[in-house]
Scaffold this motif. Structure first.
Motif, mmCIF file in Angstrom:
data_model
loop_
_atom_site.group_PDB
_atom_site.id
_atom_site.type_symbol
_atom_site.label_atom_id
_atom_site.label_comp_id
_atom_site.label_asym_id
_atom_site.label_seq_id
_atom_site.Cartn_x
_atom_site.Cartn_y
_atom_site.Cartn_z
ATOM 1 N N ASP A 127 30.343 69.040 52.561
ATOM 2 C CA ASP A 127 29.004 69.877 52.790
ATOM 3 C C ASP A 127 29.056 71.202 52.282
ATOM 4 O O ASP A 127 27.864 71.714 51.880
ATOM 5 N N SER A 128 30.085 72.040 52.699
ATOM 6 C CA SER A 128 30.036 73.398 52.113
ATOM 7 C C SER A 128 29.967 73.550 50.554
ATOM 8 O O SER A 128 29.298 74.455 49.972
ATOM 9 N N ILE A 129 30.559 72.779 49.764
ATOM 10 C CA ILE A 129 30.211 72.379 48.320
ATOM 11 C C ILE A 129 28.947 72.176 47.768
ATOM 12 O O ILE A 129 28.623 72.781 47.030
ATOM 13 N N GLY A 130 28.617 71.109 48.847
ATOM 14 C CA GLY A 130 27.121 70.828 48.495
ATOM 15 C C GLY A 130 26.121 71.782 48.556
ATOM 16 O O GLY A 130 24.769 71.813 48.244
ATOM 17 N N GLU A 131 26.281 72.921 49.370
ATOM 18 C CA GLU A 131 25.466 73.910 49.650
ATOM 19 C C GLU A 131 25.195 74.915 48.625
ATOM 20 O O GLU A 131 24.303 75.790 48.685
ATOM 21 N N ILE A 132 25.961 74.770 47.612
ATOM 22 C CA ILE A 132 25.936 75.871 46.473
ATOM 23 C C ILE A 132 24.975 75.337 45.509
ATOM 24 O O ILE A 132 24.673 74.233 45.481
ATOM 25 N N ARG A 133 24.140 76.469 45.175
ATOM 26 C CA ARG A 133 23.195 76.285 44.113
ATOM 27 C C ARG A 133 23.357 75.316 42.929
ATOM 28 O O ARG A 133 24.470 75.670 42.270
ATOM 29 N N GLY A 134 22.687 74.307 42.655
ATOM 30 C CA GLY A 134 22.902 73.421 41.591
ATOM 31 C C GLY A 134 23.976 72.321 41.765
ATOM 32 O O GLY A 134 24.132 71.579 40.673
ATOM 33 N N ILE A 135 24.471 72.203 42.905
ATOM 34 C CA ILE A 135 25.452 71.294 43.307
ATOM 35 C C ILE A 135 24.905 70.275 44.202
ATOM 36 O O ILE A 135 24.588 70.709 45.297
ATOM 37 N N GLY A 136 24.540 69.175 43.531
ATOM 38 C CA GLY A 136 24.063 68.132 44.717
ATOM 39 C C GLY A 136 25.007 67.346 45.586
ATOM 40 O O GLY A 136 26.315 67.691 45.276
ATOM 41 N N PRO A 137 24.796 66.557 46.395
ATOM 42 C CA PRO A 137 25.630 65.703 47.357
ATOM 43 C C PRO A 137 26.578 64.962 46.288
ATOM 44 O O PRO A 137 27.585 64.732 46.897
ATOM 45 N N ALA A 138 25.941 64.106 45.762
ATOM 46 C CA ALA A 138 26.861 63.313 44.616
ATOM 47 C C ALA A 138 27.854 63.948 43.933
ATOM 48 O O ALA A 138 29.282 63.665 43.952
ATOM 49 N N LEU A 139 27.352 65.325 43.313
ATOM 50 C CA LEU A 139 28.463 66.004 42.566
ATOM 51 C C LEU A 139 29.336 66.904 43.565
ATOM 52 O O LEU A 139 30.735 66.903 43.168
ATOM 53 N N ALA A 140 28.884 67.231 44.834
ATOM 54 C CA ALA A 140 29.925 67.859 45.730
ATOM 55 C C ALA A 140 30.910 66.776 46.196
ATOM 56 O O ALA A 140 32.285 67.093 46.292
ATOM 57 N N GLU A 141 30.455 65.487 46.171
ATOM 58 C CA GLU A 141 31.508 64.392 46.758
ATOM 59 C C GLU A 141 32.459 64.232 45.809
ATOM 60 O O GLU A 141 33.752 63.863 45.748
ATOM 61 N N GLY A 142 32.029 64.273 44.278
ATOM 62 C CA GLY A 142 33.032 63.959 43.169
ATOM 63 C C GLY A 142 33.899 65.282 43.092
ATOM 64 O O GLY A 142 35.191 64.926 42.747
ATOM 65 N N ILE A 143 33.725 66.347 43.318
ATOM 66 C CA ILE A 143 34.299 67.540 43.204
ATOM 67 C C ILE A 143 35.583 67.295 44.254
ATOM 68 O O ILE A 143 36.734 67.460 43.835
ATOM 69 N N HIS A 144 35.064 67.120 45.525
ATOM 70 C CA HIS A 144 35.927 67.048 46.740
ATOM 71 C C HIS A 144 36.994 65.869 46.416
ATOM 72 O O HIS A 144 38.268 66.444 46.521
ATOM 73 N N ARG A 145 36.412 65.039 45.905
ATOM 74 C CA ARG A 145 37.364 63.930 45.638
ATOM 75 C C ARG A 145 38.256 63.994 44.320
ATOM 76 O O ARG A 145 39.596 63.835 44.650
ATOM 77 N N HIS A 146 37.954 64.796 43.474
ATOM 78 C CA HIS A 146 38.863 65.078 42.225
ATOM 79 C C HIS A 146 40.000 66.029 42.741
ATOM 80 O O HIS A 146 40.816 65.606 42.377
ATOM 81 N N LEU A 147 39.733 67.109 43.431
ATOM 82 C CA LEU A 147 40.651 67.969 43.888
ATOM 83 C C LEU A 147 41.434 67.466 44.608
ATOM 84 O O LEU A 147 42.806 67.890 44.675
ATOM 85 N N ARG A 148 41.154 66.798 45.702
ATOM 86 C CA ARG A 148 42.083 66.125 46.733
ATOM 87 C C ARG A 148 42.766 65.107 46.079
ATOM 88 O O ARG A 148 44.254 64.931 46.578
ATOM 89 N N ALA A 149 42.497 64.392 45.049
ATOM 90 C CA ALA A 149 43.279 63.400 44.412
ATOM 91 C C ALA A 149 44.311 64.197 43.671
ATOM 92 O O ALA A 149 45.715 64.000 43.519
#
Length: 662
Positions: free
Chosen positions: A640-662
């Motif tokens: 949610d906090s990543i998705g609040e950033i300008r230009g970062i949608g929900p799908a991209l925020a989920e992808g960023i979170h998943r990639h970094l945690r992996a």
């Protein structure tokens, strides 16, 4: 004849900035003065094989016993300083240069009925006022063109002036708009003299008061709807501003100052003194002071003033300093008593004096670096330093091999450590090592982990892999600093985990033996950057390793104190001792190497980790890092906090979170 000149500087000692250099003989007489856009490139030509040099050049360099240089801000400034010193020192090997070329001046013939402005290389015109010298003829003509827009005065020669005044017809230059004297028929002799006086006053003082006055006149004329006058004043202001910009390097003709610049560290200070007389640099002095005590800049300035102005030296009316000392008023009184007139101390913050101070500071910085380089390369000084360290630390032998460790991080992230090696008092850059620390509680824990890892390679050859402690440290860049790997120093593959168990497994005993060759030499002395806490952590690692015969100490930066294990009081070395100088140099080198690696890791984090995420380009990466500050903090953030950033949608925020945690 040998091609080796005993006074030849090492290539790294010569700066690459523009400047002026001087060759001197054994009696300190200046033999030759020259300028260069790049001092290192120019001076290297003089130290080519003697057989390849011109006869005159070869005679000069073999007669000389030393070479020195002064860096300046620009090539034009170098030319002006070269001219000053050629006239001051009259170097014998510069005779041909002086005969072939003299420098152009802007002269105003004040003794004439209608003074004229002209370009001349002759300095003997009776009653003339000179401005310059200028580095190029075009620079004088450009200045005259600009000044004529603000102060229209005569430029035609005397014959044309006389003919025009007798005939009543304008001179030819006046007819084409290039002369504005009485001969042009546009102004009287008295009015022209007043304009000439303004011309000379501005060129002599370059005071902005005139510009401010013309600006006010322009505004008043515009309000009165006298647009022709307003336009003339506007053009005058533009012209005078252009003249000021082009002559900012040269101080005013009536300026007499001594200007001091200081560059210092904990142990030494380099001082540069520029003697400015008549607006020109008439001399440069430079020296290095070994600081017996930890002096403030204010205390150091007091000491410098007392040294320079004791004897026959008389201070000028103004002395420019990098900062005013605490006792500035008292110091002014003391200097005024020597000079029998008022002396003012000033700290230049802006303008032409501040620009000259920056040039002097550049020279001081170069002088300090050169002093430290030469001191550390001196064999006698290094030997004395090692002996003093042996005595101060109570070692049985001199520390011929020393290793120093420093930890660097950014807000607790990207924790790295460095290991630098000095042998016989000189750096061994091919044996420097870098470490990455996945996680740590503080610097003491980081040092403990690094030293545990390093000391594990010093266990006896018959030790089993289980005897090698695991410090949770990965040697990510186990390579020489110069990037030239050898078979013995080939970098290992990066470990994928956060501990060393995979590297010390029972099945990999030959691999362990091979990796141990990286640290095959045992140091005589381990040095850590820090005080009692850091030394205690290093002592624990040394004790647990079982390795014997290694001394340990830490150097605390604030007071340059040497701390030993289990000691309540530090070892205090004399501040001008070679031993403390060597400690300081190895500590600073470890700090530099750690910082360099830490910055490289931060850059790699951005380029590799975030760059691998689909849909995340450079612009979005920049926005993310600006918001979170680092990749580590981004990794801890929620979707949610990543998705609040300008230009970062929900799908991209989920992808960023998943990639970094992996």
């Amino acid at each position: 004849m040998s091609d080796a000149l005993s006074y030849r500087p090492k290539p790294g000692e010569i700066p690459t900035e523009p400047g002026v250099y001087r060759f001197r003989d054994a009696s300190r007489r200046v033999l030759y003065v020259g300028k260069a856009k790049n001092l290192r490139a120019r001076l290297s030509n003089y130290f080519a094989p003697l057989s390849s040099l011109h006869d005159r050049t070869r005679r000069m360099v073999t007669t000389a016993t030393s070479v020195e240089w002064t860096t300046v801000g620009t090539e034009i400034e170098a030319l002006q300083l070269e001219w000053t010193w050629i006239n001051e020192f009259d170097p014998p090997f510069n005779v041909q240069f002086k005969d072939d070329k003299s420098y152009p001046y802007l002269a105003v013939t004040l003794a004439d009925e209608a003074p004229r402005a002209l370009v001349t290389r002759t300095t003997g015109i009776k009653g003339a006022r000179y401005f310059g010298p200028y580095p190029k003829v075009w620079a004088v003509h450009e200045t005259i063109d600009l000044m004529l827009k603000a102060f229209p005065i005569r430029t035609c020669n005397n014959a044309n002036y006389k003919r025009a005044m007798q005939s009543g017809k304008p001179c030819f230059a006046g007819q084409i708009g290039r002369c504005f004297g009485p001969c042009s028929g546009k102004v009287g002799i008295e009015e022209h003299r007043a304009i000439v006086n303004e011309f000379v006053n501005f060129m002599g003082s370059q005071d902005r008061k005139l510009i401010n006055s013309l600006t006010n006149q322009m505004k008043e004329a515009a309000l009165a709807q006298d647009y022709e006058t307003a336009a003339r004043r506007r053009d005058q202001v533009k012209a005078l501003n252009a003249v000021l910009e082009k002559s900012a390097v040269v101080l005013r003709d009536n300026v007499d100052i001594d200007l001091f610049a200081i560059e210092q560290d904990e142990l030494a200070a380099a001082v540069q003194l520029f003697l400015v007389r008549g607006g020109r640099i008439r001399g440069v002095r430079g020296w290095v002071v070994d600081k017996e005590l930890d002096l403030s800049t204010s205390e150091l300035i007091d000491s410098i003033m007392q040294t320079v102005y004791t004897g026959d030296a008389v201070p000028p009316r103004e002395i420019v300093l990098p900062e005013l000392p605490d006792d500035a008023e008292a110091l002014e009184g003391w200097l005024g008593g020597i000079a029998n007139r008022k002396v003012r101390l000033v700290a230049a913050q802006r303008g032409e004096k501040a620009a000259l101070l920056a040039t002097a500071a550049q020279n001081a910085k170069q002088a300090l670096m050169l002093y430290k380089t030469r001191r550390s390369s001196d064999f006698v000084a290094r030997s004395k330093a090692l002996e003093d360290i042996q005595e101060a630390l109570g070692m049985s032998t001199a520390p011929l091999r020393m290793e120093c460790y420093d930890v660097s991080h950014l807000g607790g992230t990207n924790i790295v450590a460095s290991m630098v090696v000095f042998e016989d008092g000189l750096p061994r850059k091919d044996e420097y090592r870098r470490f990455s620390i996945p996680e740590s509680t503080d610097d003491t824990d980081s040092l403990y982990r690094v030293l545990t890892r390093r000391l594990a390679y010093l266990v006896p050859d018959d030790a089993t892999p289980e005897a090698l402690p695991s410090g949770g440290v990965i040697a990510v860049k186990d390579e020489p600093e110069n990037g030239l790997d050898s078979a013995e120093h080939a970098p290992p593959a990066d470990a994928s985990g956060t501990d060393d168990e995979a590297e010390t497994d029972d099945a990999d005993v030959p691999e362990v033996a091979a990796k141990r060759k990286k640290f095959r030499y045992q140091p005589n002395l381990l040095i850590v950057d820090g005080g009692q806490p850091q030394v205690a952590a290093a002592a624990r690692a040394l004790r647990e390793s079982g390795v014997e015969g290694i001394a340990l100490c830490g150097i605390a930066k604030r007071l340059e104190e040497i701390w030993l294990p289990d000691s309540d009081y530090p070892v205090i070395l004399p501040r001008n001792s070679d031993a403390l100088f060597l400690f300081q140099r190895i500590r600073d080198e470890a700090h530099r190497f750690a910082i360099t690696h830490q910055r490289a890791r931060r850059k790699r984090d951005i380029n590799t980790i975030l760059g691998e995420i689909p849909g995340l380009g450079p612009a979005r990466i920049k926005v993310l890092l600006a918001h979170f500050g680092s990749v580590s903090r981004l990794k801890e953030a929620s979707v949610d906090s990543i998705g609040e950033i300008r230009g970062i949608g929900p799908a991209l925020a989920e992808g960023i979170h998943r990639h970094l945690r992996a």
